[in-house]
Design a protein around this motif. Structure first.
Motif, short mmCIF file in Angstrom:
data_model
loop_
_atom_site.label_atom_id
_atom_site.label_comp_id
_atom_site.label_asym_id
_atom_site.label_seq_id
_atom_site.Cartn_x
_atom_site.Cartn_y
_atom_site.Cartn_z
N ARG A 253 0.83 -1.20 0.00
CA ARG A 253 0.00 0.00 0.00
C ARG A 253 0.87 1.26 0.00
N VAL A 254 0.34 2.31 -0.56
CA VAL A 254 1.01 3.61 -0.58
C VAL A 254 0.44 4.45 0.56
N PRO A 255 1.22 4.72 1.61
CA PRO A 255 0.67 5.49 2.74
C PRO A 255 0.58 6.98 2.41
N LEU A 256 -0.57 7.56 2.73
CA LEU A 256 -0.81 8.98 2.50
C LEU A 256 -1.19 9.64 3.83
N ILE A 257 -1.00 10.93 3.89
CA ILE A 257 -1.38 11.71 5.05
C ILE A 257 -1.87 13.07 4.57
N ALA A 258 -2.82 13.65 5.27
CA ALA A 258 -3.43 14.90 4.84
C ALA A 258 -3.47 15.89 5.99
N ASP A 259 -3.43 17.13 5.60
CA ASP A 259 -3.68 18.19 6.57
C ASP A 259 -5.04 18.81 6.26
N THR A 260 -5.23 20.01 6.65
CA THR A 260 -6.54 20.64 6.42
C THR A 260 -6.74 21.07 4.97
N ARG A 261 -5.66 21.05 4.16
CA ARG A 261 -5.79 21.52 2.78
C ARG A 261 -5.34 20.51 1.73
N ASN A 262 -4.23 19.82 1.96
CA ASN A 262 -3.61 18.97 0.93
C ASN A 262 -3.38 17.56 1.46
N VAL A 263 -3.10 16.66 0.49
CA VAL A 263 -2.77 15.26 0.78
C VAL A 263 -1.34 15.03 0.33
N TYR A 264 -0.54 14.37 1.18
CA TYR A 264 0.88 14.16 0.89
C TYR A 264 1.22 12.68 1.03
N LEU A 265 2.33 12.34 0.40
CA LEU A 265 2.91 11.01 0.63
C LEU A 265 3.58 11.00 1.99
N GLY B 170 -7.88 -8.33 -14.50
CA GLY B 170 -7.23 -8.37 -13.19
C GLY B 170 -6.85 -6.99 -12.70
N TRP B 171 -6.40 -6.14 -13.61
CA TRP B 171 -6.05 -4.77 -13.24
C TRP B 171 -7.28 -4.02 -12.72
N THR C 97 -10.28 3.15 -2.00
CA THR C 97 -11.05 4.00 -2.89
C THR C 97 -10.16 4.96 -3.66
N PRO C 98 -10.45 5.21 -4.91
CA PRO C 98 -9.63 6.16 -5.67
C PRO C 98 -9.94 7.62 -5.33
N ASP C 99 -11.00 7.88 -4.61
CA ASP C 99 -11.34 9.26 -4.22
C ASP C 99 -10.50 9.63 -2.99
N VAL C 100 -9.30 10.15 -3.25
CA VAL C 100 -8.36 10.44 -2.17
C VAL C 100 -8.88 11.56 -1.28
N VAL C 101 -9.50 12.59 -1.84
CA VAL C 101 -9.96 13.73 -1.06
C VAL C 101 -11.05 13.29 -0.08
N ALA C 102 -11.99 12.51 -0.58
CA ALA C 102 -13.07 12.05 0.30
C ALA C 102 -12.53 11.14 1.40
N ASP D 1 -4.37 4.51 3.39
CA ASP D 1 -3.83 3.87 2.18
C ASP D 1 -4.33 4.58 0.93
N GLY D 2 -3.39 4.81 0.01
CA GLY D 2 -3.75 5.39 -1.27
C GLY D 2 -4.34 4.36 -2.21
N PRO D 3 -4.91 4.78 -3.31
CA PRO D 3 -5.53 3.84 -4.26
C PRO D 3 -4.49 2.94 -4.91
N LEU D 4 -4.92 1.75 -5.26
CA LEU D 4 -4.04 0.79 -5.93
C LEU D 4 -4.04 1.10 -7.42
N ARG D 5 -2.87 1.41 -7.93
CA ARG D 5 -2.75 1.81 -9.33
C ARG D 5 -1.62 1.04 -10.00
N LEU D 6 -1.74 0.94 -11.33
CA LEU D 6 -0.70 0.32 -12.15
C LEU D 6 -0.01 1.43 -12.92
#
Length: 226
Positions: free
Chosen positions: A76-88, A144-145, A154-159, A171-176
């Motif tokens: 998984r790709v770990p993400l973290i957000a503050d009150t405005r943006n989402v970061y790795l 499979g992809w 979910t691919p909706d990272v903001v939500a 966890d960030g969305p699973l992408r190829l």
């Protein structure tokens, strides 16, 4: 006095073939290809095409299992957000590359396995079979992809960030990232099928005797008519 003879009567009798004989000899080779044609070639080709379509569909459906395993095993790709943006969370992390590598390894294994199973039941190769494995493998990789992304986060990272709250790792969305990974399954299937056919496939019967060409230049000429 003797009766006058026509020029046709003065000529000696011909020893050559009758006039209609050359026509019969010319017509004979035209009947060769029709007589030598295999009447079972048409039904055999149709049967191979039907089997190829069924094999391609069966291989394509098995791509669902690839998606399930990819969603389960991919990092998984770990993400973290503050009150405005989402970061790795880890800017130098290799989780995205690991997801692509996991997909390639799983797809390659599925390609080898599917070709081995098909060869085990069919025990012969052929162009329609290789093409069906390639087409079915490509469809399976795409399925499979899509299945893996659907089963993953979910691919909706903001939500998702708003749902977990600020400062919480998710966890960030699973992408190829590398779409060329979709070719791993069809390439593995084709190579495996060709290798198994060459090693364990049926062999053509060898001729009884060894035919040596005549390089002496002395060829027997047919006798010519006088």
């Amino acid at each position: 006095m003797t009766a006058a003879q026509t020029p046709h009567e003065n000529q000696p009798p011909h020893k050559n073939q009758p006039p209609d004989e050359p026509h019969r000899q010319q017509d004979a080779p035209a009947q060769g290809p029709a007589a030598a044609a295999d009447p079972a070639a048409g039904p055999e080709l149709a049967r191979e095409l039907r089997e190829g379509v069924l094999i391609a569909l069966a291989v394509a459906v098995s791509g669902v299992l690839l998606g399930v395993l990819w969603a389960w095993l991919a990092p998984r790709v770990p993400l973290i957000a503050d009150t405005r943006n989402v970061y790795l969370k880890n800017t130098e992390g290799e989780e995205a590359i690991g997801a692509d590598g996991t997909f390639v390894l799983l797809a390659f294994g599925f390609g080898v396995l599917s070709a081995a199973v098909v060869f085990l039941f069919r025990r012969r190769g052929g162009i329609p079979l290789v093409v069906s494995l390639a087409v079915g493998g490509l469809l399976a990789a795409v399925l499979g992809w899509l299945t893996g992304m659907w089963l993953g986060p979910t691919p909706d990272v903001v939500a998702h960030a708003k749902q977990v709250g600020a400062g919480v790792v998710f966890d960030g969305p699973l992408r190829l990232q590398a779409k060329g990974a979709l070719l791993a399954w069809p390439i593995a299937g084709m190579l495996t099928q060709i290798a198994l056919s060459g090693l364990f496939g049926p062999r053509d019967p060898e001729p009884d005797g060894l035919m040596v060409p005549d390089w002496s230049g002395h060829h027997q000429q047919p006798p010519t008519a006088d």
